[in-house]
Design a protein around this motif. Structure first.
Motif, PDB file in Angstrom:
ATOM      1  N   GLN A  68       0.840  -1.193   0.000  1.00 27.01           N
ATOM      2  CA  GLN A  68       0.000   0.000   0.000  1.00 27.01           C
ATOM      3  C   GLN A  68       0.880   1.250   0.000  1.00 27.01           C
ATOM      4  N   ALA A 128      -3.834  -0.788  -1.592  1.00 23.46           N
ATOM      5  CA  ALA A 128      -3.744  -1.891  -0.635  1.00 23.46           C
ATOM      6  C   ALA A 128      -2.586  -2.801  -1.026  1.00 23.46           C
ATOM      7  N   ASP A 129      -2.151  -3.611  -0.065  1.00 22.94           N
ATOM      8  CA  ASP A 129      -1.170  -4.646  -0.378  1.00 22.94           C
ATOM      9  C   ASP A 129      -1.816  -5.681  -1.298  1.00 22.94           C
ATOM     10  N   GLY A 130      -1.039  -6.218  -2.208  1.00 21.49           N
ATOM     11  CA  GLY A 130      -1.605  -7.257  -3.060  1.00 21.49           C
ATOM     12  C   GLY A 130      -0.791  -7.465  -4.320  1.00 21.49           C
ATOM     13  N   ILE A 152      -5.692  -4.414  -8.706  1.00 19.81           N
ATOM     14  CA  ILE A 152      -4.922  -5.088  -7.665  1.00 19.81           C
ATOM     15  C   ILE A 152      -5.801  -6.149  -7.016  1.00 19.81           C
ATOM     16  N   GLU A 153      -5.219  -7.311  -6.831  1.00 21.56           N
ATOM     17  CA  GLU A 153      -5.895  -8.388  -6.101  1.00 21.56           C
ATOM     18  C   GLU A 153      -5.299  -8.413  -4.696  1.00 21.56           C
ATOM     19  N   PRO A 154      -6.051  -7.958  -3.703  1.00 19.18           N
ATOM     20  CA  PRO A 154      -5.490  -7.873  -2.348  1.00 19.18           C
ATOM     21  C   PRO A 154      -5.256  -9.255  -1.750  1.00 19.18           C
ATOM     22  N   LYS A 155      -4.535  -9.284  -0.640  1.00 16.76           N
ATOM     23  CA  LYS A 155      -4.193 -10.540   0.009  1.00 16.76           C
ATOM     24  C   LYS A 155      -5.391 -11.152   0.735  1.00 16.76           C
ATOM     25  N   GLN A 156      -6.407 -10.362   0.953  1.00 19.25           N
ATOM     26  CA  GLN A 156      -7.584 -10.866   1.657  1.00 19.25           C
ATOM     27  C   GLN A 156      -8.455 -11.703   0.713  1.00 19.25           C
TER      28      GLN A 156
END
Length: 333
Positions: free
Chosen positions: A70, A216-218, A240-244
């Motif tokens: 992020q 976001a992170d991903g 973006i494909e987040p880690k969630q």
């Protein structure tokens, strides 16, 4: 004949008894269908776009399949025009600062006002004296005790004193007007400066937005524009494909009380043969088709159902598309 029917009767009785016992124990197919729920692991997708600004792409700093944090810069727009606007505003603000400082340095000019007021008072005293001399000389002239030349002299002195008084009064009035105008100009310049500073802040915010940062992170799954292409404000330029990860299950109204946002929910990943813990994100009323599906699962009339979205922390072995099983009856494997 009767002996041949006896084993068949025993088998029938055994099947009926077993079915009754399974029903009582909650292991029948209908009960299992109503308590065991399945959901597909799904990854959220976050569309990335330039907020409120558009322009020409000058750099693309990520590639597809790249992991980002992020705040990482994804791509940037050309800032030439906005840089010129910012530079001009900063120059105008500096010039206003100089103007304000010069005007403020003059202050209220109290000493100048006092000095001019004394000059007016002196001119008034001179006028009063000239008026007194003229009145005396005029009285003597009317009595025949003074010559015309004397009257002309004091008359000239009176006119001169009157003009001098008018000039000093006009100078005092002008001085006060100048002071008022100076104070007004200072306030006006300050307001202009405030307005310019707001414009400058707005331009600087726009410039910051011309560097697109990951929300976001991903993992970057899609990068759309290329360097040199123009993109409009708000258009998706990266995904973006987040880690969630998450999955949805549908429960009926008799089971919904067991779920609350923030609660931990044990699930079972058949592909991994292990339990996967999730957290309830939210609960909402399910669409009508889910109510129909719920009724078919339970073999009863239509009943209200609810969608429960459960978040799962992504790991290398958990992949979107995997099936997770949740036993709403409370038992786990």
């Amino acid at each position: 004949m009767k002996k041949g029917l006896f084993p068949l009767i025993l088998i029938t009785i055994a099947l009926i008894t077993g079915g009754i016992l399974m029903t009582l124990d909650g292991k029948d197919a209908v009960t299992m269908a109503s308590t065991v729920k399945y959901g597909l692991l799904t990854a959220d997708t976050l569309n990335q776009s330039f907020q409120g600004v558009g322009g020409k792409i000058t750099s693309v700093q990520v590639t597809e399949e790249q992991q980002v944090k992020q705040g990482d810069i994804l791509m940037t727009l050309d800032t030439t025009d906005i840089d010129l606007q910012i530079a001009k505003l900063k120059t105008d603000i500096q010039q206003l600062d100089v103007k304000i400082q010069q005007a403020t340095a003059q202050g209220d000019r109290k000493e100048d006002v006092e000095r001019q007021a004394l000059a007016v008072e002196a001119a008034k005293q001179a006028f009063d004296l000239a008026q007194l001399n003229y009145d005396r000389t005029k009285a003597l002239f009317d009595a025949g005790a003074a010559a015309q030349a004397n009257l002309d002299t004091v008359s000239y002195q009176l006119d001169t004193a009157k003009n001098a008084l008018s000039q000093q009064q006009a100078a005092l009035k002008k001085l006060k007007t100048d002071i008022q105008n100076n104070a007004y100009n200072v306030e006006l310049a300050k307001k202009q400066k405030d307005s310019m500073e707001v414009q400058l802040q707005s331009l600087e915010v726009q410039k910051q937005r011309m560097a697109l940062k990951a929300s976001a992170d991903g993992k970057v799954t899609r990068v759309i524009p290329k360097i040199g292409e123009n993109v409009p404000a708000g258009a998706t330029v990266a995904v973006i494909e987040p880690k969630q990860l998450y999955y949805d299950i549908y429960v009926d109204e008799t089971q919904i009380s067991a779920y609350t946002p923030g609660d931990k929910v044990p699930g079972y990943a058949a592909a991994l043969k292990k339990e996967v813990e999730g957290v309830v994100r939210y609960i909402t009323a399910a669409p009508q088709y889910a109510n129909m599906r719920m009724s078919r699962e339970k073999g009863q009339a239509d009943a209200s159902s609810f969608l429960v979205r459960i978040d799962v922390q992504r790991t290398p072995e958990l992949l979107p598309g995997m099936t997770l099983e949740v036993n709403t009856g409370g038992s786990t494997r």
